[in-house]
Scaffold this motif. Structure first.
Motif: not given
Lengths: 375, 375
Positions: B21, B328, B332-334, B368-369, B371-373
């Protein structure tokens, strides 16, 4: 500080009195010769690269660029087992010494020096080590009280004296016996020509008692570029067994954000084979000046110290006030020197003559001195 | 310091766990964009000229190059009656603040902070001013005890808050009533976009109570080049009537030999009309990043502070531990952020997100943020 202002003010008076005479300054302890191109072109390349994504650099390590720390360890301490992790890059010796809280003025600022005593002109908690021709410029350690820190500079400004191996062995032994830390200023080490030690770590056992502070200022003409280093050996411990290097590292990381990365690129170029040779040839130029000045004052029948291992010549006028001699030289030859008393009471019968300057000025000064004072 | 090491260690663990990642860092408060060529070419020209007799420069004034001091006074304090003699050029704000003995860590080193108290995690002689959304990031001065020195930073790192004119008027009034000296850190002033004061001297009466410390680091991307300045007004007096500027001048001349002349040449180029424009366009680039980050976290339904007047976004997670949120987000987002508790107990429910970085990384982080949250 004070002495520099007093000299400027005397120079100003003098030029008003003799508006048509050309004053030559042999007073200033500042470099005058251009930097070798191999060094400035490296700094220029580094700078231009800051405008590219590949070459841009933000904060560096507070302790300095690893490559430069390695190059310093390998160039100046090759056979002395100094590791690059013990080398801290600074923006010059004065700044690091102030961080070491060893210089008198700095100690006074942070309140460690005790009260100033009008009678002696000294600070209560500072022991002054008197050095002059009478003791071969080295203190009588049997009469020196124990102190926490011993500040020692070799080659020495203003006397130009480089401590001998034997003298330094005594100093290290004294520090070991008393549990003192030596702060050893070797900023003029490159000017040593007679085989005297260039680093305190040439003395066995020194790594357990000494910090060494040094600089590119007089070594490479970096007085304006600002770059220096300090060596704190892993073996150096406080009396409670804690390594001094850990404490010093904390001070550096807290009070300092690293030397300018452009100056560090310049320092690295100084230590390349070509840069090193070019840099030392400028040191050689100043030492030729020193040689001319030593010969000049000796030819006048004066006792001359320094000038062999340092760019400073320390001329003795027994029984004279140093300001009187300063004034006489200025009045008769229009040459600025520094009255020795400006460096402390031991300098009273001396003047300091600096070898930093253009060759033609030094030769002109030499001619004026001989014309005026030759018996 | 400690927080940076903790984050590095978490990042290392993470990359071992997820070797494939790509980690994006929004944690670092360091500049990333190349310097404008108008600035680096001026530094390069200055450097190359050091190899000529005409261009060589040795020691400069400890207070800095007169032309640069004038340019700083005219650029940043044009209508505020700050004279160039009140501007001291430094090698960066942190170094000058340490000379001012105001930062907590430095105070601890020289023994002014009193004992560390295990119960509170605070030093005995330091009053901590708590700032958060509950008080509009400004302390309740009616409950703040009198201190000799008030350290105040605006725009503020990590909260990104710029104090309003009204808040600063209260601060100046408070200092005047108590005879305190404000050390005002305005290193992020160029990032202000909403008309908040960029200098404490915009507040009437401030010259009698405030020192202002600032820097080219975040203004011009000089984090590695090292250049800053401090303003000490002539009007600022100790309680015995002595001017603070005289004392500060003494500290500068004793503990410092001036900023690198190459860095100063760069600073001067930054303040030319063309350099100034180019420099501010880089500031604008980071603020566009900040804008993207503010929008991203707001779109996740979070309360977001900062990012309007500073390159830092301060995201609130009510009831959460900041290390939990840091972990977290990383898991979840690296993406690396900074847990607010690293800045002190008031930061416990926050994370700091830095707008320094390449645009593509910021956009990728934003994606990424979301998409994830995104709920």
């Amino acid at each position: 500080m004070v002495i520099a202002l007093q000299i400027s003010s005397r120079e100003l008076e003098h030029t008003k009195k003799y508006p048509n005479e050309k004053v030559i300054s042999l007073g200033i302890g500042d470099t005058t010769e251009p930097l070798p191109e191999v060094i400035t072109s490296a700094m220029s390349d580094f700078t231009l690269a800051l405008s590219t994504h590949e070459g841009y650099r933000g904060y560096g390590a507070e302790q300095g660029n690893k490559t430069l720390r390695k190059a310093i360890a390998e160039t100046f301490y090759r056979d002395l087992a100094v590791n690059d992790t013990e080398v801290f890059v600074s923006d010059g010796a004065q700044c690091d010494i102030s961080r070491l809280q060893a210089y008198i003025d700095s100690s006074v600022i942070i309140g460690q020096a005790g009260d100033f005593q009008d009678g002696t002109g000294k600070y209560q908690n500072i022991e002054y080590m008197e050095c002059g021709p009478q003791n071969h410029f080295f203190p009588d350690l049997s009469k020196t009280p124990k102190t926490d820190v011993i500040f020692f500079c070799s080659p020495h400004n203003p006397t130009g004296h480089a401590a001998s191996r034997e003298q330094l062995e005594h100093l290290v032994e004294f520090a070991r016996e008393n549990g003192s830390i030596i702060v050893y200023d070797s900023a003029y080490a490159a000017y040593i020509t007679d085989g005297s030690p260039r680093s305190i770590y040439e003395i066995p056992g020194a790594k357990e008692v000494a910090i060494e502070v040094s600089s590119f200022s007089k070594l490479a003409g970096f007085t304006g570029v600002r770059l220096g280093w300090t060596v704190v050996p892993h073996e150096l411990l406080f009396s409670n067994g804690f390594p001094v290097i850990n404490d010093f590292n904390r001070i550096v990381c807290t009070c300092f954000n690293g030397a300018s990365n452009v100056a560090q690129a310049g320092g690295l170029a100084c230590l390349s084979p070509e840069g090193y040779k070019a840099m030392l040839s400028v040191v050689g130029y100043y030492m030729e000046n020193a040689n001319i000045l030593v010969d000049t004052f000796a030819s006048l029948g004066l006792k001359v110290y320094g000038g062999v291992n340092a760019p400073y010549v320390w001329v003795h006028f027994p029984g004279s006030s140093s300001w009187d001699r300063f004034n006489e030289i200025l009045e008769k030859t229009h040459i600025i020197t520094v009255p020795g008393s400006g460096f402390g009471p031991c300098g009273e019968e001396f003047i300091r003559v600096s070898a930093f300057g253009r060759r033609e000025s030094v030769l002109e000064a030499s001619a004026r001195l001989k014309d005026t004072f030759l018996p």
